[in-house]
Every structure is written in structure tokens, then in C-alpha cells.
Design an enzyme around this catalytic site. Structure first.
Site, PDB file in Angstrom:
ATOM      1  N   CYS A  64      -9.606 -20.461 -45.542  1.00 60.54           N
ATOM      2  CA  CYS A  64      -9.543 -19.765 -44.268  1.00 60.54           C
ATOM      3  C   CYS A  64      -8.131 -19.905 -43.723  1.00 60.54           C
ATOM      4  O   CYS A  64      -7.776 -20.961 -43.209  1.00 60.54           O
ATOM      5  CB  CYS A  64     -10.559 -20.409 -43.314  1.00 60.54           C
ATOM      6  SG  CYS A  64     -10.694 -19.507 -41.777  1.00 60.54           S
ATOM      7  N   CYS A 104     -16.050 -15.190 -42.949  1.00 59.35           N
ATOM      8  CA  CYS A 104     -14.842 -15.859 -42.462  1.00 59.35           C
ATOM      9  C   CYS A 104     -15.026 -16.529 -41.107  1.00 59.35           C
ATOM     10  O   CYS A 104     -14.628 -16.006 -40.066  1.00 59.35           O
ATOM     11  CB  CYS A 104     -13.659 -14.895 -42.365  1.00 59.35           C
ATOM     12  SG  CYS A 104     -12.147 -15.795 -42.043  1.00 59.35           S
ATOM     13  N   ALA A 147     -15.868  -8.470 -54.258  1.00 58.91           N
ATOM     14  CA  ALA A 147     -16.524  -9.084 -55.415  1.00 58.91           C
ATOM     15  C   ALA A 147     -16.819  -8.042 -56.486  1.00 58.91           C
ATOM     16  O   ALA A 147     -16.568  -8.271 -57.672  1.00 58.91           O
ATOM     17  CB  ALA A 147     -17.813  -9.783 -54.976  1.00 58.91           C
ATOM     18  N   GLY A 164     -19.133  -2.282 -54.242  1.00 62.25           N
ATOM     19  CA  GLY A 164     -17.734  -2.027 -54.607  1.00 62.25           C
ATOM     20  C   GLY A 164     -16.789  -2.668 -53.613  1.00 62.25           C
ATOM     21  O   GLY A 164     -15.727  -2.139 -53.301  1.00 62.25           O
TER      22      GLY A 164
END
Ligand code: UQ1
Length: 453
Positions: A385, A203, A52, A49
Site C-alpha cells: 500500500c 486498497c 488479475a 479482464g
């Protein structure tokens, strides 16, 4: 999001794996309910959850083709965090509380919610076993549980993070992201080291985003002055396992220029392995030895990796990621299994921005598959990014497979996104967090493509 590490019971039955062609063709809209034993059986089960899982589940629902409880979502978490915002928390720009919401409040009531972890996947039987032992079966499975942050992967790190008197912190966790700003404001002189580990991370720009904010903070406070060289009260080093500043040549070159201009020492191919007191030990990836460094402030990015229950499953590739086709997001062996986001093998940088482009592809292909059609939507590897390079400026790196720049505003307005800009800072700080909760988790935001339906 699966934020805790779950116990996994490995599937080791040694049975041969079904090929895509061997998956029963009857698993579609027409026959699904006929074969389902009602309870705990769903047309689509979404494991995770996080960004995505919410985007995919709600986009599926919005197709109008599903009844209540046709789609189930499985996640043990109570809270959903907007993780891209944790850099801003580290920089003192947001509170961590304002970035999170109870997961159940983000779920459309038509979704069945299993607030549990997953123990095992049994893809040949089209079912999963939850951590409470219940079995849940599906016609289509979406595996999007994210990855784990392994704080214990660096010796001494959990203790150093937990010690309120140490200036050791990390933006990569809910518990520690607010300690980061405290460490930045507490340092008056000495050496600050910012690390980035070997291997996959979420990231890949965040380890240096927080460094640039800290540098700017100390500069404004008169504690950092690049032109004074060793006489500057604070010295800054970026210790990264990578050979350069970033994986994409265009942005890496610009970031290295900034590093040199700003007097930041680059410790490349340095992988942090241990923290003890004020000493950090690094494995040198270019030579077979270790080096120790003294620090007064240490910002750590721990190693990350797939959840055990994914890694040990038949769905994983050798590295432990859900093995999917890089264009269609469909599993390479099980035609009714799909994955995007951090848990997937998609060879791109793991970000929420990537999910804005991946989710609509997965959803379209899954829907086509339910209708007995071949999936024809393709993902080009888009990811982004937004790199904070100082307070008030962001370099909006956007690229696709192969590290090729794919710049939204470059195309629309002709601007070069390798140059840090104030407008991009407001996108990162104000617009993205807003559109994320307002639209993305509800299934109505497709990133650079804007709003959908
Ligand atoms: C985006 O949609 C998004 O999510 C809401 C981000 O935040 C996590 C981003 O960083 C980016 C780059 C996008 C993409 C959207 C545009 C308008 C470029």
C-alpha cells in the site's frame, strides 16, 4: 473489470459438491481438445479482464503452450481502468482519462474475448453461462472478476455524489474520482470528514491517502493549520470503522503519529450509514447507537463486496469470495478452478501489488496441474500500500500474511519503509502506472521480483 453489478441466477440444485480428487484427471493438455466440442470450449477460461485477468491470461500465453483461442477471457467492460491511480486523480495529479484504455486493445489477439458478463458457474459440468445465455466450457477456470463498489449501501450517497453542488465525493469510482479534487479546491472553511467503511475494501489505505493529500493542499493554501487548533479555518476528521489507522501494527502506529502531529480527529469504529444534506450518520461499532456529524466536505468510501454471480455460486465461501487455498490459489473443492485478486478469499489486502505476486503463483500451479503435476508454487500473502502522506511523499507499506512487514527496499537497501519518502512518491505516481501498462497487463511484471521472461 466487472464494473457493473450483474444479475445472478443462483445455482441451487442441491447436488453434492465434487471433491478435488473427484475432478476428472483427463482435463489436461493431451486430451483437452479431444473432449471439446470446438466452439465456445477452451483450455482456460478467465473470468475478468482487470489487473488479475490480464496478468494471468498473458502470463499463460507467454508459456508458449497455448494456441490461438485456447484461452478465453470474459468481461462485460469496454474500458480497463488503472484504479490505483484514482487517488492521484482525487489529488489533482492525473486525469482519469489518461489512466484508462479500451479493454479490447489490451488483449493479445490470441485470446478469445467474450465481451459479456457471467450469469452462472456450473463447476460440476466445467462450464459457465454468459449473460447472453451462451454456454462456455473449460478445462481450467480462473475466476478474477474483482468486487463491486456498492454506492447504494449508504443511504443518500448516490444522490449526494450526483449533485454537482454538493461537496460529497469518492475516489472509488470513475464517475466521481475527478469530483474529489473539485471538492478539495472549493472548500475554504468548515469541517472535512473522510470515511472508511466496515468490511472488505480495495486498497485499505486509499481512504486516508486522499485525506493526507487534501490536508497538504489546504495547508499550502493557508486554510489548514494544526497549531491553531479550533481556529484553523478547516477542521479534518478521519471516520473509520477500524479501531486504528491501518491493519498492520507497524504502519498503523506511524500513521497515528502523523494523525496526532497533524491535528486530525480520529473517529474510530465509526461506520457511515447515511448522508443527508450536510449531515452524516455513523453507526458506532463499539456501542449500539448512531451518531450524526455536520460536514462541509465529505469524502466517502462505500461498502464493497463480491459480485452477486460469484456470491451465489458454488465457488464462493460464506462471505461470497472464491474459496481458494491461501498458498496455491487453487479452489478448495474444484481442482480445476483458481482465483486471485479482489474476488478471491486470499486473506490479504486487496491491491494491484498483491496481484503482481499472486498471478505468477496461479499460473505456475495451473500449468503444473495441466501437466498432471501437483501445484508447488506458494503465495506468502505479499501485498503493498503506497500511502501518499503529502504531495511529494509516500510511505511504502509492504507486508505479507499475518500483517508482517515484508519490505523490498528494506531488504535491498536497508531503508525503513515506515518513513515517508520522496523516492516512493515517484514510484507510486510515475513508475507504477507506467510499468502497469507497459508490462504488468502484458504478463511481464512480477512486482518486487521485477520483470519476468
Ligand atoms: C507494483 O508492482 C505495483 O504495480 C505495478 C504497484 O502498483 C499498483 C505497487 O503499489 C507496488 C508496491 C508494486 C510492487 C513493486 C515494487 C518494486 C515494490
Amino acid at each position: 473489470m466487472f464494473r457493473t453489478t450483474l444479475t445472478s441466477k443462483a445455482c441451487s440444485n442441491g447436488l453434492s459438491i465434487l471433491t478435488a480428487q473427484a475432478v476428472p484427471t483427463s482435463r489436461n493438455f493431451a486430451t483437452a481438445s479431444a473432449v471439446s466440442p470446438a466452439a465456445r470450449s477452451h483450455k482456460v477460461v478467465v473470468v475478468g479482464g482487470g489487473s488479475a485477468g490480464l496478468a494471468v491470461s498473458h502470463q499463460l500465453l507467454r508459456s508458449g503452450k497455448f494456441a490461438p483461442n485456447d484461452i478465453a477471457i470474459v468481461d462485460p467492460a469496454k474500458w480497463h481502468n488503472y484504479q490505483p491511480g484514482w487517488t492521484l486523480v482525487g489529488g489533482g495529479l492525473k486525469t482519469k482519462e489518461e489512466l484508462r484504455k479500451p479493454l479490447d486493445t489490451l488483449l493479445d489477439p490470441k485470446l478469445k474475448f467474450y465481451n459479456e458478463g457471467v450469469n452462472t458457474f456450473s463447476p460440476k459440468e466445467n462450464l459457465i453461462t454468459l449473460s447472453n445465455g451462451d454456454k462456455v466450457s473449460y478445462d481450467q477456470l480462473v475466476v478474477v472478476p474483482g468486487i463491486t463498489i456498492n454506492f447504494g449501501s449508504i443511504k443518500g450517497l448516490p444522490e449526494a455524489l450526483a449533485d454537482p453542488n454538493s461537496l460529497v465525493s469518492s475516489i472509488y469510482g470513475y464517475e466521481t474520482c475527478d469530483k474529489v479534487f473539485h471538492t478539495i479546491t472549493s472548500l475554504r472553511k468548515g469541517t472535512a470528514i473522510f470515511t472508511q467503511p466496515a468490511g472488505t475494501v480495495k486498497c485499505a489505505g486509499a481512504p486516508q491517502k486522499i485525506m493526507w493529500l487534501a490536508l497538504d493542499y489546504w495547508k499550502r493554501a493557508g486554510l489548514y493549520n494544526a497549531s491553531k487548533g479550533p481556529e484553523s479555518p478547516i477542521q479534518i476528521s478521519f471516520a473509520t470503522a477500524l479501531p486504528g489507522m491501518f491493519g498492520v501494527p507497524k504502519y498503523s502506529a506511524r500513521l497515528n503519529e502523523l494523525r496526532l502531529e497533524r491535528g486530525v480527529e480520529g473517529l474510530f469504529q465509526h461506520d457511515l450509514v447515511a448522508v443527508e444534506g450536510n449531515t452524516a450518520t455513523f453507526a458506532r461499532l463499539d456501542q449500539q447507537d448512531q451518531v450524526t456529524k455536520h460536514f462541509d466536505l465529505l469524502h466517502v468510501v462505500p461498502k464493497m463486496g463480491p459480485h452477486e454471480f460469484v456470491k451465489k455460486s458454488e465457488l464462493a465461501n460464506e462471505a461470497g469470495f472464491v474459496d481458494v487455498d491461501e498458498a496455491t490459489t487453487r479452489h478448495t473443492k474444484y481442482a480445476n478452478v483458481w482465483s486471485v485478486g479482489d474476488a478471491s478469499s486470499l486473506p490479504t489486502s486487496k491491491t494491484a501489488a498483491a496481484i503482481t505476486a499472486q498471478a505468477p503463483v496461479l499460473v505456475q500451479n495451473l500449468m503444473q496441474s495441466l501437466e498432471g503435476k501437483a501445484p508447488n508454487a506458494t503465495y506468502n500473502g505479499y501485498t503493498s500500500c503506497p500511502l501518499t502522506t503529502e504531495y511529494g511523499k509516500v510511505m511504502l507499506a509492504e507486508f505479507k500474511y499475518g500483517g508482517e512487514p515484508h519490505e523490498t527496499f528494506g531488504r535491498l537497501l536497508g531503508v525503513d519503509q515506515g518513513t515517508p519518502r520522496r523516492a516512493f512518491y515517484h514510484l507510486k505516481k510515475d513508475f507504477f502506472p507506467w510499468v502497469y501498462y507497459k508490462s504488468m497487463v502484458k504478463g511481464t511484471w512480477a512486482g518486487p521480483k521485477g520483470w519476468m521472461n
